[in-house]
Motif scaffolding. Structure first.
Motif, PDB file in Angstrom:
ATOM      1  N   LEU A 177       1.826  -8.769   1.161  1.00 47.31           N
ATOM      2  CA  LEU A 177       0.843  -8.720   0.041  1.00 47.31           C
ATOM      3  C   LEU A 177       0.306  -7.368  -0.370  1.00 47.31           C
ATOM      4  O   LEU A 177       0.205  -7.159  -1.516  1.00 47.31           O
ATOM      5  N   PRO A 178       0.357  -6.237   0.448  1.00 49.00           N
ATOM      6  CA  PRO A 178      -0.147  -5.004   0.117  1.00 49.00           C
ATOM      7  C   PRO A 178       0.990  -4.730  -1.142  1.00 49.00           C
ATOM      8  O   PRO A 178       0.456  -3.693  -2.316  1.00 49.00           O
ATOM      9  N   VAL A 179       2.287  -4.555  -1.091  1.00 52.97           N
ATOM     10  CA  VAL A 179       3.252  -4.334  -1.918  1.00 52.97           C
ATOM     11  C   VAL A 179       2.908  -4.990  -3.111  1.00 52.97           C
ATOM     12  O   VAL A 179       3.161  -4.541  -4.259  1.00 52.97           O
ATOM     13  N   LEU A 180       2.908  -6.360  -3.032  1.00 54.83           N
ATOM     14  CA  LEU A 180       2.690  -7.275  -4.223  1.00 54.83           C
ATOM     15  C   LEU A 180       1.234  -6.937  -5.013  1.00 54.83           C
ATOM     16  O   LEU A 180       1.613  -7.058  -6.280  1.00 54.83           O
ATOM     17  N   GLN A 181       0.340  -6.829  -4.426  1.00 52.08           N
ATOM     18  CA  GLN A 181      -1.097  -6.410  -5.109  1.00 52.08           C
ATOM     19  C   GLN A 181      -1.031  -5.104  -5.685  1.00 52.08           C
ATOM     20  O   GLN A 181      -1.262  -4.863  -6.711  1.00 52.08           O
ATOM     21  N   GLY A 182      -0.195  -4.371  -5.189  1.00 48.40           N
ATOM     22  CA  GLY A 182       0.085  -2.967  -5.572  1.00 48.40           C
ATOM     23  C   GLY A 182       0.957  -3.101  -7.125  1.00 48.40           C
ATOM     24  O   GLY A 182       0.692  -2.266  -8.095  1.00 48.40           O
ATOM     25  N   CYS A 183       1.994  -3.665  -6.984  1.00 49.28           N
ATOM     26  CA  CYS A 183       2.767  -4.121  -8.215  1.00 49.28           C
ATOM     27  C   CYS A 183       1.847  -4.737  -9.143  1.00 49.28           C
ATOM     28  O   CYS A 183       2.005  -4.381 -10.292  1.00 49.28           O
ATOM     29  N   VAL A 184       1.090  -5.800  -8.692  1.00 47.18           N
ATOM     30  CA  VAL A 184       0.440  -6.520 -10.018  1.00 47.18           C
ATOM     31  C   VAL A 184      -0.700  -5.490 -10.458  1.00 47.18           C
ATOM     32  O   VAL A 184      -0.944  -5.465 -11.789  1.00 47.18           O
ATOM     33  N   LEU A 185      -1.325  -4.555  -9.756  1.00 46.30           N
ATOM     34  CA  LEU A 185      -2.335  -3.619 -10.420  1.00 46.30           C
ATOM     35  C   LEU A 185      -1.592  -2.641 -11.302  1.00 46.30           C
ATOM     36  O   LEU A 185      -2.170  -2.420 -12.106  1.00 46.30           O
ATOM     37  N   THR A 186      -0.310  -2.055 -10.782  1.00 44.46           N
ATOM     38  CA  THR A 186       0.361  -1.124 -11.709  1.00 44.46           C
ATOM     39  C   THR A 186       0.731  -1.715 -12.799  1.00 44.46           C
ATOM     40  O   THR A 186       0.584  -1.387 -13.996  1.00 44.46           O
ATOM     41  N   LEU A 187       1.144  -2.931 -13.064  1.00 46.98           N
ATOM     42  CA  LEU A 187       1.683  -3.850 -14.127  1.00 46.98           C
ATOM     43  C   LEU A 187       0.447  -4.196 -15.091  1.00 46.98           C
ATOM     44  O   LEU A 187       0.567  -3.937 -16.128  1.00 46.98           O
ATOM     45  N   VAL A 188      -0.812  -4.285 -14.469  1.00 45.68           N
ATOM     46  CA  VAL A 188      -1.883  -4.938 -15.178  1.00 45.68           C
ATOM     47  C   VAL A 188      -2.385  -3.485 -15.950  1.00 45.68           C
ATOM     48  O   VAL A 188      -2.672  -3.456 -17.012  1.00 45.68           O
TER      49      VAL A 188
END
Length: 582
Positions: free
Chosen positions: A283-294
């Motif tokens: 989840l930390p990696v996935l949340q970081g990817c989502v925030l970066t893309l947003v």
């Protein structure tokens, strides 16, 4: 002039969207009915028995929250301080993983966008040149680019990537096979991503040029003796104005949505990183990817809107655009659609009369013959039969999804009184695979999951295109006159905005029918759509990639079907693409 309350309201909407996405990502294990600690333990040690002591140790080590809301709040609080945590699986700092993957994806997306623009302008340039002269039938001038653009857009990224890998990289050894160790590794993935997108870009520019060629200033420049080259450049500049927001959306779609191509070429980008993190529930990696893309999607959307305003120039600020007059009704041109429809329909009808499930292992991977006109698949099933039965699923689902995307895109794109960055730019930044994973966790993998995910993918570019066209309508004199005369928002919407944008947006949506089918196919390729035993064209294409050299007809059948579908989509009546002034 936009006031502070409006700006604060939009910032609040974006903040709520980011927070909601963080909660959804944090809730992924709960949506799948799994324990986060159990998922982490499985990802770290596949053969480890998840006993209670081991699970308790993982919870203590990672400080796992008891519910997704608390987990999302804790992560956002740390992210606001610049702390993204460490990977639950590898223990590496998330910030380092994101910086590396973002650099790779940005380079790849930039190269693919450049390929798309070059391909699009190369296809549209002859049309614009004809329109800058004395073209007496604009519809016929643009028919070629509409059909060519639709055909190129219908090319499967999966099939194109497999062909480039098999022929260019393996057989001819002209480029590296996989990995990311220098600029040469960028060539094949950029081509696989950029060429289909170039077809859509060509269709946008060609349709816009067709409408622009009838504007008053073009006739004035021509009558004043303006040189043809100068007029061509001016028409291209005006046509690109409507397509600039799409280029920004295209860049973001390639930045986070190139999951399949990144996986096939082993490119360590954001799409591949988010896919692996979602599968491992890191989840930390996935949340970081989502925030970066947003954040990147918000910036790209704002850049596209700003670039469109710059290209409109003083005419946009002074409401001085003069759109073309109503197009004269013409009989639809049927010479292209009818033969193509016949070529596509004949094998579909022939396949529907045959058995798509009969297994003949002694005839596996056999070539075309009288008994099996398109050969057989790896277990001996009739490819023609599966092509015909799969057409019902593929074309029917893609058409229904595109219709939903058209309605949603029109509603979202026409909201507000001016182009603004909003939730649509955030959704465009998300990998569609992530949407598919969340829906699969709730609904289970299948056609419904793939259709809903594809509908979200389809409505975003339609909404962005609607928003850019509406911006040009609002920059016209007749719209400003209606506003000054006291016309209400509903009257302007019915009499000006809808008649002006519905035709071009409908023509653009038709071009995206094959792309929507490919999005469903990509989800099937990753195991989130229909199973490989179904005859849906995307599932067939995914199953046939490994046999490209031994049995090329396995790949040819679904790819040719999508290309013919693209030709039909590109042969829509010319009047659909012409804007009218009321």
């Amino acid at each position: 002039m936009t006031g502070w309350p409006d700006r604060l309201g939009r910032m609040g909407v974006l903040a709520c969207a980011v927070g909601g996405l963080a909660v959804v990502v944090a809730a992924l294990p709960w949506l799948r009915g799994d324990d986060p600690a159990r998922s982490v333990l499985r990802a770290r040690l596949e053969d480890r028995d998840p006993d209670p002591a081991a699970l308790a140790a993982v919870r203590s080590e990672l400080h796992l929250a008891d519910n997704p809301v608390q987990g999302a709040a804790d992560w956002l609080t740390d992210a606001a301080r610049g702390e993204f945590g460490t990977s639950w699986v590898t223990g590496e700092p998330v910030r380092d993983l994101l910086l590396t993957a973002a650099g790779v994806s940005t380079s790849l997306a930039g190269a693919a966008s450049a390929v798309a623009v070059v391909v699009g302008l190369a296809l549209a340039a002859p049309v614009v040149w004809a329109l800058s002269g004395e073209c007496r039938s604009p519809g016929r001038c643009t028919r070629g680019v509409r059909v060519a653009g639709a055909v190129v857009a219908a090319l499967s990224e999966v099939a194109l990537a497999a062909a480039l890998l098999t022929l260019v990289a393996v057989r001819w050894r002209l480029a590296p096979v996989a990995g990311w160790f220098g600029p040469s590794y960028m060539l094949l993935p950029a081509l696989a991503l950029g060429v289909p997108s170039g077809g859509l870009f060509a269709r946008l520019v060609g349709t816009a040029a067709d409408a622009i060629a009838g504007e008053t200033w073009v006739r004035t420049w021509r009558a004043a003796g303006c040189g043809r080259i100068t007029l061509t450049v001016a028409i291209v500049r005006r046509a690109v104005t409507a397509a600039v927001p799409q280029v920004a959306a295209l860049f973001m779609g390639l930045l986070g949505g190139a999951v399949v191509v990144e996986e096939m070429f082993a490119v360590p980008g954001l799409g591949r990183l988010s896919l692996h993190a979602a599968l491992a529930q890191d989840l930390p990696v996935l949340q970081g990817c989502v925030l970066t893309l947003v954040l990147a999607g918000t910036a790209a959307g704002a850049s596209g809107i700003a670039a469109q305003r710059v290209l409109l120039g003083p005419a946009g600020a002074a409401a001085a655009l003069a759109p073309a007059g109503p197009a004269r009704p013409r009989r639809p041109h049927r010479r292209t659609p009818l033969p193509v429809a016949a070529v596509l329909t004949a094998p579909i009808l022939a396949g529907l009369l045959r058995d798509p499930h009969g297994v003949r292992l002694e005839r596996r991977l056999s070539g075309p013959s009288w008994a099996y006109p398109l050969g057989t698949d790896p277990v001996g099933r009739d490819v023609l039969a599966r092509f015909g039965h799969g057409a019902v699923l593929t074309i029917g689902t893609a058409a229904a999804v595109t219709a939903v995307g058209l309605i949603v895109g029109l509603v979202v794109g026409l909201r507000g009184s001016a182009a603004r960055v909003g939730v649509v730019d955030i959704v465009n930044a998300l990998p569609f695979v992530l949407v598919g994973l969340v829906l699969a966790a709730v609904l289970g993998p299948g056609l419904l999951c793939a259709a809903i995910s594809a509908a979200l993918v389809a409505c975003v570019p339609i909404a962005i295109h609607t928003r850019s066209l509406a911006t040009e309508v609002r920059a016209s004199g007749y719209h400003q006159a209606a506003v000054l005369a006291g016309a209400g928002a509903g009257w302007i919407l019915r009499r000006h905005l809808l008649p002006a944008v519905t035709g071009p947006v409908l023509a653009y949506a038709l071009t995206r029918v094959p792309s929507t089918a490919l999005a469903i196919a990509a989800l099937g390729f990753l195991g989130l759509g229909l199973g490989h035993d179904t005859p849906e064209w995307g599932a067939e294409l995914a199953a046939a990639i490994d046999y490209l050299e031994r049995a090329p007809t396995l790949v040819t059948a679904p790819v040719l079907g999508l290309v013919l579908l693209g030709v039909l989509a590109g042969s829509a009546p010319v009047e659909l693409g012409r804007r009218t002034a009321l």
